[in-house]
Design a protein around this motif. Structure first.
Motif, PDB file in Angstrom:
ATOM      1  N   ARG A  46     -14.301   1.880   4.694  1.00 49.90           N
ATOM      2  CA  ARG A  46     -13.855   2.235   6.035  1.00 49.90           C
ATOM      3  C   ARG A  46     -12.348   2.406   5.991  1.00 49.90           C
ATOM      4  O   ARG A  46     -11.602   1.462   5.772  1.00 49.90           O
ATOM      5  CB  ARG A  46     -14.254   1.156   7.021  1.00 49.90           C
ATOM      6  N   ALA A  47     -11.917   3.614   6.184  1.00 53.01           N
ATOM      7  CA  ALA A  47     -10.508   3.931   5.978  1.00 53.01           C
ATOM      8  C   ALA A  47      -9.591   3.180   6.926  1.00 53.01           C
ATOM      9  O   ALA A  47      -8.473   2.849   6.577  1.00 53.01           O
ATOM     10  CB  ALA A  47     -10.286   5.431   6.089  1.00 53.01           C
ATOM     11  N   GLY A  48     -10.052   2.911   8.147  1.00 49.35           N
ATOM     12  CA  GLY A  48      -9.231   2.139   9.077  1.00 49.35           C
ATOM     13  C   GLY A  48      -8.987   0.739   8.554  1.00 49.35           C
ATOM     14  O   GLY A  48      -7.879   0.203   8.672  1.00 49.35           O
ATOM     15  N   ASN A  49     -10.006   0.148   7.951  1.00 47.41           N
ATOM     16  CA  ASN A  49      -9.851  -1.175   7.363  1.00 47.41           C
ATOM     17  C   ASN A  49      -8.909  -1.121   6.162  1.00 47.41           C
ATOM     18  O   ASN A  49      -8.100  -2.014   5.954  1.00 47.41           O
ATOM     19  CB  ASN A  49     -11.205  -1.736   6.939  1.00 47.41           C
ATOM     20  N   LEU A  50      -9.036  -0.054   5.365  1.00 43.79           N
ATOM     21  CA  LEU A  50      -8.142   0.133   4.224  1.00 43.79           C
ATOM     22  C   LEU A  50      -6.702   0.277   4.709  1.00 43.79           C
ATOM     23  O   LEU A  50      -5.790  -0.345   4.164  1.00 43.79           O
ATOM     24  CB  LEU A  50      -8.561   1.370   3.419  1.00 43.79           C
ATOM     25  N   ALA A  51      -6.482   1.066   5.738  1.00 45.57           N
ATOM     26  CA  ALA A  51      -5.136   1.257   6.279  1.00 45.57           C
ATOM     27  C   ALA A  51      -4.552  -0.064   6.761  1.00 45.57           C
ATOM     28  O   ALA A  51      -3.380  -0.367   6.500  1.00 45.57           O
ATOM     29  CB  ALA A  51      -5.164   2.271   7.420  1.00 45.57           C
ATOM     30  N   ASP A  52      -5.359  -0.870   7.442  1.00 49.11           N
ATOM     31  CA  ASP A  52      -4.866  -2.159   7.926  1.00 49.11           C
ATOM     32  C   ASP A  52      -4.486  -3.073   6.773  1.00 49.11           C
ATOM     33  O   ASP A  52      -3.473  -3.770   6.833  1.00 49.11           O
ATOM     34  CB  ASP A  52      -5.918  -2.839   8.806  1.00 49.11           C
ATOM     35  N   LEU A  53      -5.294  -3.071   5.726  1.00 49.13           N
ATOM     36  CA  LEU A  53      -4.978  -3.912   4.576  1.00 49.13           C
ATOM     37  C   LEU A  53      -3.707  -3.421   3.882  1.00 49.13           C
ATOM     38  O   LEU A  53      -2.855  -4.223   3.498  1.00 49.13           O
ATOM     39  CB  LEU A  53      -6.151  -3.948   3.589  1.00 49.13           C
ATOM     40  N   LEU A  54      -3.547  -2.102   3.756  1.00 49.04           N
ATOM     41  CA  LEU A  54      -2.319  -1.565   3.164  1.00 49.04           C
ATOM     42  C   LEU A  54      -1.103  -1.965   3.996  1.00 49.04           C
ATOM     43  O   LEU A  54      -0.078  -2.389   3.450  1.00 49.04           O
ATOM     44  CB  LEU A  54      -2.399  -0.040   3.049  1.00 49.04           C
ATOM     45  N   ARG A  55      -1.211  -1.834   5.311  1.00 48.00           N
ATOM     46  CA  ARG A  55      -0.092  -2.225   6.186  1.00 48.00           C
ATOM     47  C   ARG A  55       0.228  -3.716   6.049  1.00 48.00           C
ATOM     48  O   ARG A  55       1.389  -4.123   6.060  1.00 48.00           O
ATOM     49  CB  ARG A  55      -0.404  -1.880   7.639  1.00 48.00           C
ATOM     50  N   LEU A  56      -0.811  -4.533   5.923  1.00 50.42           N
ATOM     51  CA  LEU A  56      -0.607  -5.976   5.770  1.00 50.42           C
ATOM     52  C   LEU A  56       0.117  -6.274   4.454  1.00 50.42           C
ATOM     53  O   LEU A  56       1.075  -7.052   4.428  1.00 50.42           O
ATOM     54  CB  LEU A  56      -1.955  -6.700   5.822  1.00 50.42           C
ATOM     55  N   TYR A  57      -0.303  -5.641   3.379  1.00 46.55           N
ATOM     56  CA  TYR A  57       0.390  -5.832   2.100  1.00 46.55           C
ATOM     57  C   TYR A  57       1.847  -5.382   2.197  1.00 46.55           C
ATOM     58  O   TYR A  57       2.744  -6.062   1.707  1.00 46.55           O
ATOM     59  CB  TYR A  57      -0.304  -5.045   0.989  1.00 46.55           C
ATOM     60  N   LEU A  58       2.083  -4.242   2.829  1.00 49.79           N
ATOM     61  CA  LEU A  58       3.450  -3.736   2.944  1.00 49.79           C
ATOM     62  C   LEU A  58       4.313  -4.628   3.838  1.00 49.79           C
ATOM     63  O   LEU A  58       5.506  -4.774   3.600  1.00 49.79           O
ATOM     64  CB  LEU A  58       3.451  -2.298   3.445  1.00 49.79           C
ATOM     65  N   LYS A  59       3.692  -5.237   4.842  1.00 48.87           N
ATOM     66  CA  LYS A  59       4.434  -6.155   5.723  1.00 48.87           C
ATOM     67  C   LYS A  59       5.055  -7.292   4.913  1.00 48.87           C
ATOM     68  O   LYS A  59       6.150  -7.756   5.214  1.00 48.87           O
ATOM     69  CB  LYS A  59       3.483  -6.716   6.782  1.00 48.87           C
TER      70      LYS A  59
END
Length: 137
Positions: A46-59
């Motif tokens: 689920r790309a939205g979940n992937l995007a959220d995880l990427l944003r969390l890592y970048l945070k």
């Protein structure tokens, strides 16, 4: 404290809590897979979940971990779209990752000379992320 919400919301809360307490902590691969896939048995990315995880890592400035996650999961999203399922690709999160990798490797002209030496692994990750993004465009 009692938390109500979907399976994904609980995963996101756990991931944020773990990384907030110690950004060096590795989220276990089965946990990441479950967070990205949602309740599905087969990998669906689920790309939205992937995007959220990427944003969390970048945070938490975990740029390399975000890159490795994107490289691993973007092909799954593409495979999902090839099977006829529409897949939303998180271009904003991917572009943010691309910029973070470029900054890390010293490639952005306004902060570093374009020919500045960069760590080989960061250059390689940047190339792999670029290839993964190109494969979904």
């Amino acid at each position: 404290r009692r938390v109500h919400g979907s399976n994904y919301e609980l995963h996101a809360l756990v991931a944020a809590t773990v990384l907030q307490s110690d950004p060096r902590s590795e989220l276990p691969a089965p946990f990441v897979a479950s967070m990205i896939n949602g309740p599905h048995v087969a990998p669906t990315a689920r790309a939205g979940n992937l995007a959220d995880l990427l944003r969390l890592y970048l945070k938490y400035n975990l740029v390399e971990r975000a890159a490795k996650t994107a490289i691993a999961w973007l092909p799954v999203a593409v495979a999902g779209s090839a099977s006829g399922d529409a897949v939303w690709v998180p271009y904003l999160a991917l572009n943010t990752l691309r910029i973070a990798l470029a900054e890390l490797s010293g490639k952005i002209a306004r902060t570093e000379p374009a020919d500045a030496p960069a760590p080989a692994r960061v250059r390689e990750l940047l190339a792999q992320v670029e290839a993964a993004i190109a494969s979904v465009e």
